[in-house]
Design a protein around this motif. Structure first.
Motif, PDB file in Angstrom:
ATOM      1  N   UNK A   1      46.285  31.532  38.616  1.00 35.14           N
ATOM      2  CA  UNK A   1      46.163  31.168  37.202  1.00 35.14           C
ATOM      3  C   UNK A   1      47.254  31.871  36.405  1.00 35.14           C
ATOM      4  N   UNK A   2      48.156  31.084  35.852  1.00 30.50           N
ATOM      5  CA  UNK A   2      49.181  31.678  34.996  1.00 30.50           C
ATOM      6  C   UNK A   2      48.643  31.748  33.574  1.00 30.50           C
ATOM      7  N   UNK A   3      48.644  32.940  33.024  1.00 32.24           N
ATOM      8  CA  UNK A   3      48.112  33.123  31.669  1.00 32.24           C
ATOM      9  C   UNK A   3      49.290  33.278  30.708  1.00 32.24           C
ATOM     10  N   UNK A   4      49.515  32.267  29.904  1.00 34.28           N
ATOM     11  CA  UNK A   4      50.695  32.205  29.043  1.00 34.28           C
ATOM     12  C   UNK A   4      50.788  33.326  28.022  1.00 34.28           C
ATOM     13  N   UNK A   5      52.031  33.681  27.738  1.00 33.90           N
ATOM     14  CA  UNK A   5      52.288  34.638  26.670  1.00 33.90           C
ATOM     15  C   UNK A   5      51.785  34.093  25.340  1.00 33.90           C
ATOM     16  N   UNK A   6      51.695  32.760  25.253  1.00 35.52           N
ATOM     17  CA  UNK A   6      51.192  32.112  24.037  1.00 35.52           C
ATOM     18  C   UNK A   6      49.729  32.461  23.770  1.00 35.52           C
ATOM     19  N   UNK A   7      49.038  32.980  24.770  1.00 33.62           N
ATOM     20  CA  UNK A   7      47.609  33.307  24.623  1.00 33.62           C
ATOM     21  C   UNK A   7      47.386  34.817  24.506  1.00 33.62           C
ATOM     22  N   UNK A   8      48.434  35.533  24.123  1.00 33.01           N
ATOM     23  CA  UNK A   8      48.330  37.001  24.111  1.00 33.01           C
ATOM     24  C   UNK A   8      47.104  37.513  23.348  1.00 33.01           C
ATOM     25  N   UNK A   9      46.876  36.949  22.178  1.00 34.33           N
ATOM     26  CA  UNK A   9      45.750  37.433  21.361  1.00 34.33           C
ATOM     27  C   UNK A   9      44.411  37.304  22.067  1.00 34.33           C
ATOM     28  N   UNK A  10      44.265  36.220  22.815  1.00 37.37           N
ATOM     29  CA  UNK A  10      43.003  35.949  23.517  1.00 37.37           C
ATOM     30  C   UNK A  10      43.026  36.442  24.955  1.00 37.37           C
ATOM     31  N   UNK A  11      44.185  36.940  25.372  1.00 42.01           N
ATOM     32  CA  UNK A  11      44.442  37.217  26.783  1.00 42.01           C
ATOM     33  C   UNK A  11      43.408  38.096  27.474  1.00 42.01           C
ATOM     34  N   UNK A  12      43.087  39.209  26.832  1.00 43.19           N
ATOM     35  CA  UNK A  12      42.168  40.154  27.480  1.00 43.19           C
ATOM     36  C   UNK A  12      40.755  39.605  27.544  1.00 43.19           C
ATOM     37  N   UNK A  13      40.381  38.881  26.485  1.00 46.06           N
ATOM     38  CA  UNK A  13      39.063  38.233  26.462  1.00 46.06           C
ATOM     39  C   UNK A  13      38.990  37.233  27.625  1.00 46.06           C
ATOM     40  N   UNK A  14      40.087  36.518  27.841  1.00 49.14           N
ATOM     41  CA  UNK A  14      40.141  35.545  28.936  1.00 49.14           C
ATOM     42  C   UNK A  14      40.037  36.229  30.293  1.00 49.14           C
ATOM     43  N   UNK A  15      40.677  37.380  30.414  1.00 42.61           N
ATOM     44  CA  UNK A  15      40.612  38.128  31.683  1.00 42.61           C
ATOM     45  C   UNK A  15      39.158  38.528  31.953  1.00 42.61           C
ATOM     46  N   UNK A  16      38.490  39.016  30.920  1.00 37.98           N
ATOM     47  CA  UNK A  16      37.079  39.430  31.102  1.00 37.98           C
ATOM     48  C   UNK A  16      36.228  38.224  31.483  1.00 37.98           C
ATOM     49  N   UNK A  17      36.483  37.093  30.825  1.00 35.26           N
ATOM     50  CA  UNK A  17      35.736  35.875  31.123  1.00 35.26           C
ATOM     51  C   UNK A  17      35.970  35.439  32.576  1.00 35.26           C
ATOM     52  N   UNK A  18      37.229  35.404  32.981  1.00 36.43           N
ATOM     53  CA  UNK A  18      37.572  34.970  34.340  1.00 36.43           C
ATOM     54  C   UNK A  18      37.044  35.945  35.385  1.00 36.43           C
ATOM     55  N   UNK A  19      37.024  37.224  35.021  1.00 29.81           N
ATOM     56  CA  UNK A  19      36.515  38.241  35.925  1.00 29.81           C
ATOM     57  C   UNK A  19      35.019  38.015  36.184  1.00 29.81           C
ATOM     58  N   UNK A  20      34.252  37.814  35.109  1.00 25.69           N
ATOM     59  CA  UNK A  20      32.805  37.540  35.243  1.00 25.69           C
ATOM     60  C   UNK A  20      32.589  36.266  36.057  1.00 25.69           C
ATOM     61  N   UNK A  21      33.394  35.250  35.745  1.00 22.25           N
ATOM     62  CA  UNK A  21      33.247  33.964  36.401  1.00 22.25           C
ATOM     63  C   UNK A  21      33.538  34.074  37.905  1.00 22.25           C
ATOM     64  N   UNK A  22      34.635  34.747  38.232  1.00 24.62           N
ATOM     65  CA  UNK A  22      35.027  34.895  39.645  1.00 24.62           C
ATOM     66  C   UNK A  22      33.952  35.653  40.424  1.00 24.62           C
ATOM     67  N   UNK A  23      33.375  36.669  39.789  1.00 23.90           N
ATOM     68  CA  UNK A  23      32.357  37.462  40.463  1.00 23.90           C
ATOM     69  C   UNK A  23      31.077  36.645  40.672  1.00 23.90           C
ATOM     70  N   UNK A  24      30.653  35.952  39.629  1.00 24.30           N
ATOM     71  CA  UNK A  24      29.435  35.133  39.723  1.00 24.30           C
ATOM     72  C   UNK A  24      29.571  34.033  40.768  1.00 24.30           C
ATOM     73  N   UNK A  25      30.734  33.372  40.778  1.00 21.57           N
ATOM     74  CA  UNK A  25      30.931  32.225  41.677  1.00 21.57           C
ATOM     75  C   UNK A  25      31.555  32.621  43.016  1.00 21.57           C
ATOM     76  N   UNK A  26      31.817  33.902  43.170  1.00 24.78           N
ATOM     77  CA  UNK A  26      32.456  34.395  44.387  1.00 24.78           C
ATOM     78  C   UNK A  26      33.807  33.721  44.656  1.00 24.78           C
ATOM     79  N   UNK A  27      34.584  33.580  43.594  1.00 26.83           N
ATOM     80  CA  UNK A  27      35.935  33.027  43.700  1.00 26.83           C
ATOM     81  C   UNK A  27      36.940  34.172  43.728  1.00 26.83           C
ATOM     82  N   UNK A  28      38.154  33.848  44.149  1.00 24.05           N
ATOM     83  CA  UNK A  28      39.250  34.811  44.025  1.00 24.05           C
ATOM     84  C   UNK A  28      40.282  34.230  43.065  1.00 24.05           C
TER      85      UNK A  28
END
Ligand code: ATP
Ligand code: MG
Length: 209
Positions: A4-31
């Motif tokens: 997943x490439x996270x654009x520089x255009x999303x900098x403001x939301x970037x960390x929130x997105x990382x936390x979201x993706x982290x929770x999601x990956x853990x719940x769904x057992x994705x990498x």
């Protein structure tokens, strides 16, 4: 493994997105492997390059280090693992943020031009780990046509022919074609779309085939 490439255009939301993706990956057992974009971290380097103050080689490595910095920024305080080598990348369990400098120094096969930036680098990394697709999270719904309408699907070959790449690196379509890869561009401001793309469901996005 999802690249997943996270654009520089999303900098403001970037960390929130990382936390979201982290929770999601853990719940769904994705990498999930996050490839940082450039954004503000690369802007100044582009200016110096345009003013011909720095060479293309210097600009390339400085820009890669800009991505590297954005990676540190994204991972900061999120508890997300940072990865730098192919070995570390392959060992990620749920989510890792790639700091690309070391990996790109070890395999310096991409051209040093502004046509090759973080989108192509994301495709390059995906290809290296044997993934034939990657997801680009950006601040628009996908590629827009001349009328401003969302292009839902386009062949890389057609993008090269039309000399229109819009919101992706100029070199990306060629890289995708040469390596028989695909890419999905999705608006990172809508988490439901990100989930849909990761789970292979239909949503508003652009598929480059
Ligand atoms: N045809 C097009 N379709 C969609 N977006 C376009 C098009 N042409 C230009 N753009 C612009 O491209 C921008 C997204 O690309 P941009 O490179 O700015 O972001 P990014 O790739 O997410 O970030 P970065 O390159 O810093 O990692 C959009 O905000 C939009 O304004
Ligand atoms: Mg971009």
């Amino acid at each position: 493994m999802k690249i997943v490439k996270l654009g520089g255009s999303l900098q403001e939301k970037g960390r929130e997105l990382i936390r979201f993706l982290s929770d999601y990956a853990e719940t769904k057992n994705h990498t999930v492997i996050i490839i940082p974009g450039g954004g503000h971290f690369v802007k100044r380097i582009k200016e110096l390059s345009e003013q011909e103050v720095i060479s293309d080689d210097a600009a390339h490595w400085m820009a890669v280090l800009g991505m590297h910095q954005y990676g540190f920024y994204l991972a900061d305080g999120s508890g997300t693992e940072i990865v730098e080598s192919m070995e570390e990348l392959r060992n990620v369990v749920h989510i890792g943020v790639l700091l690309p400098y070391t990996l790109l120094k070890a395999d310096d096969s991409l051209p040093h031009t502004w046509n090759v930036t973080s989108d192509t680098i994301a495709a390059f990394v995906a290809n290296k780990v044997g993934e034939k697709s990657f997801i680009k999270l950006t601040d628009v719904d996908g590629l827009m046509d001349d009328k401003g309408l969302l292009v839902r699907q386009i062949h890389a070959k057609a993008m090269i022919k039309n000399v229109r790449t819009g919101c992706v690196d100029a070199e990306l379509p060629l890289f995708l074609m040469q390596n028989e890869m695909s890419c999905v561009i999705v608006n990172g401001n809508f988490t439901e779309r990100i989930i849909a793309v990761i789970s292979g469901k239909e949503t508003d996005c652009t598929k480059i085939l």
